[in-house]
Design a protein around this motif. Structure first.
Motif, PDB file in Angstrom:
ATOM      1  N   GLN A  27       0.767  -1.224   0.147  1.00 16.51           N
ATOM      2  CA  GLN A  27      -0.022   0.167   0.030  1.00 16.51           C
ATOM      3  C   GLN A  27       0.813   1.162  -0.059  1.00 16.51           C
ATOM      4  OE1 GLN A  27      -3.730  -0.019   0.050  1.00 16.51           O
ATOM      5  NE2 GLN A  27      -3.350  -1.833  -0.857  1.00 16.51           N
ATOM      6  N   MET A  73       2.111  11.675   3.174  1.00 13.53           N
ATOM      7  CA  MET A  73       0.937  11.510   2.440  1.00 13.53           C
ATOM      8  C   MET A  73       0.227  10.080   2.264  1.00 13.53           C
ATOM      9  SD  MET A  73       1.768  14.004  -1.036  1.00 13.53           S
ATOM     10  CE  MET A  73       1.743  15.776  -0.828  1.00 13.53           C
ATOM     11  N   ARG A 129      -1.062   9.399   5.721  1.00 16.72           N
ATOM     12  CA  ARG A 129      -2.422   9.990   6.206  1.00 16.72           C
ATOM     13  C   ARG A 129      -3.618   9.581   5.110  1.00 16.72           C
ATOM     14  NH1 ARG A 129      -0.737  15.057   5.289  1.00 16.72           N
ATOM     15  NH2 ARG A 129      -2.111  15.737   3.292  1.00 16.72           N
ATOM     16  N   HIS A 130      -3.265   9.298   3.849  1.00 24.48           N
ATOM     17  CA  HIS A 130      -4.468   8.995   3.084  1.00 24.48           C
ATOM     18  C   HIS A 130      -4.501   7.520   2.838  1.00 24.48           C
ATOM     19  CE1 HIS A 130      -4.947  13.108   1.884  1.00 24.48           C
ATOM     20  NE2 HIS A 130      -3.719  13.313   1.779  1.00 24.48           N
ATOM     21  N   VAL A 131      -3.675   6.703   2.707  1.00 25.45           N
ATOM     22  CA  VAL A 131      -3.803   5.216   2.665  1.00 25.45           C
ATOM     23  C   VAL A 131      -3.566   4.339   3.938  1.00 25.45           C
ATOM     24  CG1 VAL A 131      -2.592   3.474   1.110  1.00 25.45           C
ATOM     25  CG2 VAL A 131      -3.008   5.889   0.340  1.00 25.45           C
ATOM     26  N   PRO A 185      -5.647   5.119   7.670  1.00 16.11           N
ATOM     27  CA  PRO A 185      -7.158   4.894   7.640  1.00 16.11           C
ATOM     28  C   PRO A 185      -7.281   3.531   7.655  1.00 16.11           C
ATOM     29  CG  PRO A 185      -6.490   6.655   5.897  1.00 16.11           C
ATOM     30  CD  PRO A 185      -5.220   6.131   6.413  1.00 16.11           C
ATOM     31  N   GLN A 186      -6.454   2.807   6.966  1.00 18.05           N
ATOM     32  CA  GLN A 186      -6.774   1.358   7.032  1.00 18.05           C
ATOM     33  C   GLN A 186      -6.387   0.623   8.170  1.00 18.05           C
ATOM     34  OE1 GLN A 186      -5.533  -1.242   3.261  1.00 18.05           O
ATOM     35  NE2 GLN A 186      -5.246   1.288   2.388  1.00 18.05           N
TER      36      GLN A 186
END
Lengths: 222, 246
Positions: A122, A135, A138-140, A143-144
């Motif tokens: 990921q 980034m 934070r974005h990938v 959240p998971q």
């Protein structure tokens, strides 16, 4: 029993409120502390890894009661000796610091495990597109990671709620401390501690029930 | 082809993991618009070589130039370089927390290469190109392997890269889904994209590659056109490998 509830009911409920307040404030700080040290631990930088490990080991290696004494009595004494003669920490401040530090160390491990549970591919995919490490986190990745972390975080929340009782020793007027006061006034120890115990029980059991519901909802989305 | 510009120039590349030398000495040049297929037994360093090209692996020695820029230099902004190099992975690596559209739009929007409307338009174009317009709002978990890989290709193309790297893009797919991914790749090659492909699909190599590099044991053993390598291999190791896979 009824006489205690009649004379001290309001006081007990207020103390429960104080307990939850202390717990919630500490938890917010603990999340921040935990995130910072977890990121230190998963970083590809030796210095950061060492900082993360030392913090987690040091805090987990000291009993909360000792940490609380150290921060409430030790730290102000040290700062006063260093020149700031009127430096004081309130019981709330010291309590929040001790609980946040303690809970933060456990939170760091929960968050680290959460981050490591996310497949490395990921982050690699994010980086291959030109996104920075931050980034990608934070974005990938985060959240998971949060999905797998939620049951452990709620569990830690319950532990922290119970740990607030330890702070009765520095005089913070939380539930256990108020229980001590009531017992001193009435000498009805059986009734007093039964009431205090049931109050903790109610809050904590409702919390676990809520957490089960959250867990189930997360699994449905999977 | 001779006067075309050099997109990738690899000079005496070395890569080791601890004591394990994966790439021992590799020099190669790839021209703009060229489709290069890397063949070789597993463990020969093909994937590692590919991952060095966008610095997912740091090199242990030698230099790599992409479009005239030495990217193995420490002072290079590697994120800027990567914006120009798309990569497709064996296991797709779609962002599981984002739907198809969000997967494609994340990088262009976050890196401010496009605004949201432009990225949306680009994503729609790309989804049409890979034949998945109807899957825009679906999450990766609900896609088949072939669909995931086509979305991954679209995601990599969203940044308008000059080079595309494919790391065994069909190896994790069920056999009946290999074709749909190869078809997208063929189309991309026909459009003039510079491609470096690690694959075991000899048929794809024969049909689409301009050049095949055969690697073994961390060295480039032999290179040439598909006809030269597949029909008239010279090196014993190439012959041996082809006997096993053909």
């Amino acid at each position: 029993m009824l006489s205690i509830l009649k004379s001290y009911g309001v006081m007990l409920v207020l103390a429960m409120g104080k307990t939850i307040e202390l717990c919630l404030i500490s938890l917010v700080f603990a999340m921040v502390i935990g995130l910072i040290f977890a990121l230190c631990n998963v970083a590809k930088n030796r210095t950061l890894n060492v900082i993360g490990t030392v913090y987690v080991d040091a805090v987990r290696g000291v009993p909360l009661i000792v940490l609380a004494y150290f921060i409430y009595f030790g730290v102000p004494a040290g700062i006063q000796a260093a020149g700031a003669a009127d430096f004081r920490l309130s019981a709330l401040q010291a309590g929040v610091i001790a609980l946040s530090m303690n809970c933060g160390a456990y939170m760091a491990e929960i968050i680290r495990a959460g981050i490591e549970s996310v497949d490395r591919g990921q982050m690699e995919a994010a980086r291959s597109l030109g996104l920075t490490y931050g980034m990608g986190m934070r974005h990938v990745v985060l959240p998971q990671a949060i999905k797998t972390m939620i049951p452990s975080i709620i569990n830690q929340f319950i532990i922290t709620l119970k740990d607030t009782s330890i702070l009765s020793i520095i005089g913070f007027p939380e539930l256990t401390n108020v229980g001590k006061t009531i017992m001193g006034n009435t000498f009805k120890s059986l009734e007093t501690w039964a009431i205090v115990g049931v109050m903790y029980l109610i809050v904590i059991v409702s919390l676990s029930k809520a957490s089960k519901r959250v867990e189930r909802r997360l699994n449905v989305g999977r | 082809m001779a006067d075309k510009k050099i997109m990738v120039k690899v000079d005496h590349l070395k890569k080791h993991f601890g004591k394990l030398e994966v790439i021992k000495d590799l020099s190669v040049e790839i021209e703009e618009g060229e489709v290069v297929v890397l063949l070789g037994p597993s463990g020969s360093g093909k994937s590692t070589f590919l991952r060095c090209l966008n610095q997912l692996e740091t090199v242990s020695g030698g230099t790599i130039e992409i479009d005239g820029k030495v990217i193995t230099d420490r002072h290079v902004d590697i994120n800027k370089v990567r914006e120009n190099i798309g990569m497709v992975f064996q296991h797709f690596n779609l962002f599981n927390n984002k739907n198809v559209l969000q997967n494609i739009m994340l990088a262009p929007v976050e890196l401010k290469v496009m605004n949201k409307e432009e990225a949306r338009k680009r994503a729609d174009e790309l989804l049409e190109r890979v034949g998945l317009t109807d899957k825009a709002d679906v999450y990766p978990a609900q896609l088949s392997g072939g669909q995931k890989q086509r979305v991954a290709i679209a995601r990599a193309l969203a940044m308008n890269p000059d080079i595309m790297l494919f790391d065994e893009p069909t190896s994790a797919l069920d056999p009946e889904m290999v074709g749909e991914v190869l078809a997208v790749m063929k189309e991309l090659a026909a459009d003039g994209m510079t491609m470096v492909v690690v694959t075991h699909e000899i048929g794809f190599a024969r049909e689409v590659a301009d050049r095949i590099l055969f690697m073994d044991g961390g060295y480039l053993v032999e290179e040439g056109t598909p006809d030269e390598i597949l029909n008239h291999p010279k090196e014993a190791r190439t012959i041996d490998f082809l006997n096993k896979v053909l």
